[in-house]
Design an enzyme around this catalytic site. Structure first.
Site, PDB file in Angstrom:
ATOM      1  N   CYS A   1      52.232  43.624  33.655  1.00 16.94           N
ATOM      2  CA  CYS A   1      51.799  42.615  34.414  1.00 16.94           C
ATOM      3  C   CYS A   1      52.508  42.293  35.713  1.00 16.94           C
ATOM      4  CB  CYS A   1      51.684  41.331  33.952  1.00 16.94           C
ATOM      5  SG  CYS A   1      51.302  39.645  34.778  1.00 16.94           S
TER       6      CYS A   1
ATOM      7  N   ARG B   1      42.852  48.708  32.307  1.00 12.79           N
ATOM      8  CA  ARG B   1      42.892  47.581  32.630  1.00 12.79           C
ATOM      9  C   ARG B   1      44.287  47.148  32.997  1.00 12.79           C
ATOM     10  NH1 ARG B   1      45.933  42.982  31.622  1.00 12.79           N
ATOM     11  NH2 ARG B   1      45.583  43.283  29.569  1.00 12.79           N
ATOM     12  N   ASP B   2      44.945  47.054  31.838  1.00  9.34           N
ATOM     13  CA  ASP B   2      46.677  46.747  32.009  1.00  9.34           C
ATOM     14  C   ASP B   2      47.404  47.991  32.853  1.00  9.34           C
ATOM     15  OD1 ASP B   2      49.102  45.584  31.444  1.00  9.34           O
ATOM     16  OD2 ASP B   2      48.536  44.952  29.451  1.00  9.34           O
TER      17      ASP B   2
ATOM     18  N   HIS C   1      49.219  42.507  21.187  1.00  7.91           N
ATOM     19  CA  HIS C   1      49.135  43.396  22.396  1.00  7.91           C
ATOM     20  C   HIS C   1      50.654  43.516  22.943  1.00  7.91           C
ATOM     21  CE1 HIS C   1      48.080  44.202  26.588  1.00  7.91           C
ATOM     22  NE2 HIS C   1      49.280  43.442  26.895  1.00  7.91           N
TER      23      HIS C   1
ATOM     24  N   HIS D   1      54.406  45.371  24.931  1.00  5.99           N
ATOM     25  CA  HIS D   1      54.579  46.111  25.935  1.00  5.99           C
ATOM     26  C   HIS D   1      56.224  46.813  25.371  1.00  5.99           C
ATOM     27  CE1 HIS D   1      52.182  45.402  29.496  1.00  5.99           C
ATOM     28  NE2 HIS D   1      51.899  44.497  28.801  1.00  5.99           N
TER      29      HIS D   1
HETATM   30  N1  COA Z   1      37.420  36.959  40.967  1.00  8.01           N
HETATM   31  C1  COA Z   1      37.454  36.778  42.402  1.00  8.01           C
HETATM   32  N2  COA Z   1      37.583  35.933  43.300  1.00  8.01           N
HETATM   33  C2  COA Z   1      38.450  34.798  42.585  1.00  8.01           C
HETATM   34  C3  COA Z   1      38.332  34.600  41.423  1.00  8.01           C
HETATM   35  C4  COA Z   1      38.077  35.679  40.490  1.00  8.01           C
HETATM   36  N3  COA Z   1      37.889  35.622  39.217  1.00  8.01           N
HETATM   37  N4  COA Z   1      38.941  33.299  41.098  1.00  8.01           N
HETATM   38  C5  COA Z   1      38.991  32.751  42.427  1.00  8.01           C
HETATM   39  N5  COA Z   1      38.621  33.382  43.363  1.00  8.01           N
HETATM   40  C6  COA Z   1      38.707  33.402  44.505  1.00  8.01           C
HETATM   41  C7  COA Z   1      38.323  31.972  45.079  1.00  8.01           C
HETATM   42  O1  COA Z   1      37.088  31.792  45.282  1.00  8.01           O
HETATM   43  C8  COA Z   1      38.996  31.756  46.488  1.00  8.01           C
HETATM   44  O2  COA Z   1      38.517  32.652  47.393  1.00  8.01           O
HETATM   45  P1  COA Z   1      38.550  32.265  48.827  1.00  8.01           P
HETATM   46  O3  COA Z   1      40.063  32.360  49.288  1.00  8.01           O
HETATM   47  O4  COA Z   1      37.620  33.388  49.469  1.00  8.01           O
HETATM   48  O5  COA Z   1      38.080  30.854  49.000  1.00  8.01           O
HETATM   49  C9  COA Z   1      40.388  32.555  46.094  1.00  8.01           C
HETATM   50  O6  COA Z   1      40.116  33.586  45.067  1.00  8.01           O
HETATM   51  C10 COA Z   1      41.648  31.696  45.767  1.00  8.01           C
HETATM   52  O7  COA Z   1      41.227  30.714  44.636  1.00  8.01           O
HETATM   53  P2  COA Z   1      42.022  29.765  43.990  1.00  8.01           P
HETATM   54  O8  COA Z   1      41.080  28.918  42.854  1.00  8.01           O
HETATM   55  O9  COA Z   1      42.678  28.740  45.167  1.00  8.01           O
HETATM   56  O10 COA Z   1      43.268  30.569  43.327  1.00  8.01           O
HETATM   57  P3  COA Z   1      44.352  31.155  43.628  1.00  8.01           P
HETATM   58  O11 COA Z   1      44.718  31.621  45.076  1.00  8.01           O
HETATM   59  O12 COA Z   1      45.525  30.410  43.071  1.00  8.01           O
HETATM   60  O13 COA Z   1      44.069  32.438  42.655  1.00  8.01           O
HETATM   61  C11 COA Z   1      43.305  33.565  40.523  1.00  8.01           C
HETATM   62  C12 COA Z   1      43.714  32.241  41.244  1.00  8.01           C
HETATM   63  C13 COA Z   1      43.036  33.262  39.128  1.00  8.01           C
HETATM   64  C14 COA Z   1      41.977  34.263  41.370  1.00  8.01           C
HETATM   65  C15 COA Z   1      44.237  34.647  40.890  1.00  8.01           C
HETATM   66  O14 COA Z   1      45.647  34.267  40.682  1.00  8.01           O
HETATM   67  C16 COA Z   1      44.117  36.043  40.081  1.00  8.01           C
HETATM   68  O15 COA Z   1      43.060  36.701  40.417  1.00  8.01           O
HETATM   69  N6  COA Z   1      44.878  36.272  39.218  1.00  8.01           N
HETATM   70  C17 COA Z   1      44.992  37.477  38.365  1.00  8.01           C
HETATM   71  C18 COA Z   1      46.159  37.931  38.024  1.00  8.01           C
HETATM   72  C19 COA Z   1      46.087  39.054  37.024  1.00  8.01           C
HETATM   73  O16 COA Z   1      45.090  39.785  37.042  1.00  8.01           O
HETATM   74  N7  COA Z   1      47.173  39.288  36.346  1.00  8.01           N
HETATM   75  C20 COA Z   1      47.342  40.462  35.416  1.00  8.01           C
HETATM   76  C21 COA Z   1      46.507  40.275  34.335  1.00  8.01           C
HETATM   77  S1  COA Z   1      46.929  39.488  33.028  1.00  8.01           S
HETATM   78 ZN    ZN Z   2      49.915  43.481  28.877  1.00  5.08          ZN
END
Ligand code: COA
Ligand code: ZN
Length: 307
Positions: free
Chosen positions: A240, A12-13, A207, A209
């Site tokens: 990240c 994952r990370d 956790h 880094h």
């Molecule tokens: N999995 C898949 N799609 C997701 C989701 C998830 N967990 N959560 C939201 N979405 C989708 C929404 O349905 C929306 O889809 P659409 O554009 O087709 O309508 C789109 O993502 C945007 O959703 P929104 O609520 O407006 O949020 P956002 O654009 O601000 O994104 C996250 C929010 C949380 C989904 C996004 O920032 C994210 O996935 N971040 C993860 C970051 C990460 O992994 N960091 C490293 C690990 S710590």
């Molecule tokens: Zn980390």
């Protein structure tokens, strides 16, 4: 003999920080190699937006292709309750929900302030999982330092743990040094306070880094405080994408080697772990960072077995 639990977070990370898409079959091969090395708990990926982290778009296929991993807790990271629903649908019930302790990083990472993530967690626990079928850990990102706000006050982290435990007691929390800027005495201080205040109704994992080179020292400092579970990543891959400047995780092989030499049981076979490390290090775009990888393997194995 003292023992610790190492949680492998490379799939994952580690992979989330690699741009070139790793084929599903290679992800599965890596996870199997890590299970074979002896990890009993592993983060196998994340149910996040494929727009945010394209590397994780094949999570359903990874879970399907893995098949059963006997004796291994396969966890996935989720950024919100939508991710948790996707995980349920895929049959993954062991989750980490990531919530940053600073609004700056939470906004950058998951698009909303910390309080909104805690409200979504309450919704998840009360509405989506009222019967407690889920095993959940909370990844308290930026518990020590935030790339946008600087040092994180200890009280902020402890206050958020309190709020979250009021929703559901018994959860596990990962005190997370997302940027790798924590120093050992601060890790020990926060871990000591967290255990003193909440140790009777929560469990804790560290956790880290290795951005500033204190990753191993920080694990030992957390251990000094009484923590016995640590995240590590094969070949030190990790980071990240929403924490500019952060480098890889603490390498699993370095920690297994160290604990072997200290006579602390990890349950991990270093030689098999080095085979998994080869898979991880040879991925296109990987930045392997482990010290043990740089040692002659026969020397490392002989020293680790001499303890
Ligand atoms: N999995 C898949 N799609 C997701 C989701 C998830 N967990 N959560 C939201 N979405 C989708 C929404 O349905 C929306 O889809 P659409 O554009 O087709 O309508 C789109 O993502 C945007 O959703 P929104 O609520 O407006 O949020 P956002 O654009 O601000 O994104 C996250 C929010 C949380 C989904 C996004 O920032 C994210 O996935 N971040 C993860 C970051 C990460 O992994 N960091 C490293 C690990 S710590
Ligand atoms: Zn980390």
């Amino acid at each position: 003999m003292d023992s610790v639990e190492l949680v492998e977070v490379g799939p994952r990370d580690g992979l989330q920080n690699i741009k070139a898409l790793v084929p599903t079959a290679i992800k599965i091969k890596l996870i199997h190699a890590l299970a074979d090395a002896g990890f009993k708990r592993m983060e196998i990926g994340s149910f996040v937006s494929p727009k945010a982290i394209p590397q994780m778009q094949d999570m359903d296929a990874v879970v399907k292709g893995l098949g059963p991993l006997p004796g291994v807790r396969a966890m996935a990271l989720v950024p919100n309750s939508k991710g948790a629903r996707r995980a349920f649908a895929a049959g993954v019930m062991d989750l980490e929900m990531v919530i940053s302790m600073t609004d700056g990083h939470n906004n950058s990472n998951v698009g909303r302030p910390t309080a909104e993530s805690i409200a979504d967690l309450a919704y998840l626990l009360q509405e989506v999982d009222p019967d407690g079928k889920l095993t959940l850990r909370i990844g308290l990102a930026t518990s020590f330092h935030c790339p946008f706000e600087g040092l994180t006050p200890e009280r902020t982290v402890l206050g958020n743990i309190e709020k979250i435990l009021a929703i559901r007691p018994g959860l596990e929390f990962a005190l997370s040094d997302t940027t790798g800027m924590a120093i050992p005495n601060k890790v020990k201080s926060l871990a000591t306070q967290a255990l003193a205040e909440f140790g009777d109704r929560a469990s804790f994992i560290f956790h880290g880094h290795d951005t500033s080179g204190f990753g191993v020292a920080n694990i030992l400092a957390a251990m000094d405080a009484g923590i016995r579970s640590f995240d590590t990543s094969v070949a030190g891959l990790g980071g990240c994408p929403y924490a500019p400047g952060a480098s890889g995780n603490i390498p699993s092989e370095d920690i297994v080697y160290l604990f072997d030499r200290m006579g602390v049981a990890t349950g991990i076979d270093l030689e098999k772990l080095m085979a998994a490390s080869e898979i991880a290090a040879s991925l296109e775009g990987a930045l392997p960072a482990s010290h043990v990888r740089a040692m002659p393997l026969a020397n490392a194995l002989a020293l680790s077995r001499a303890a």
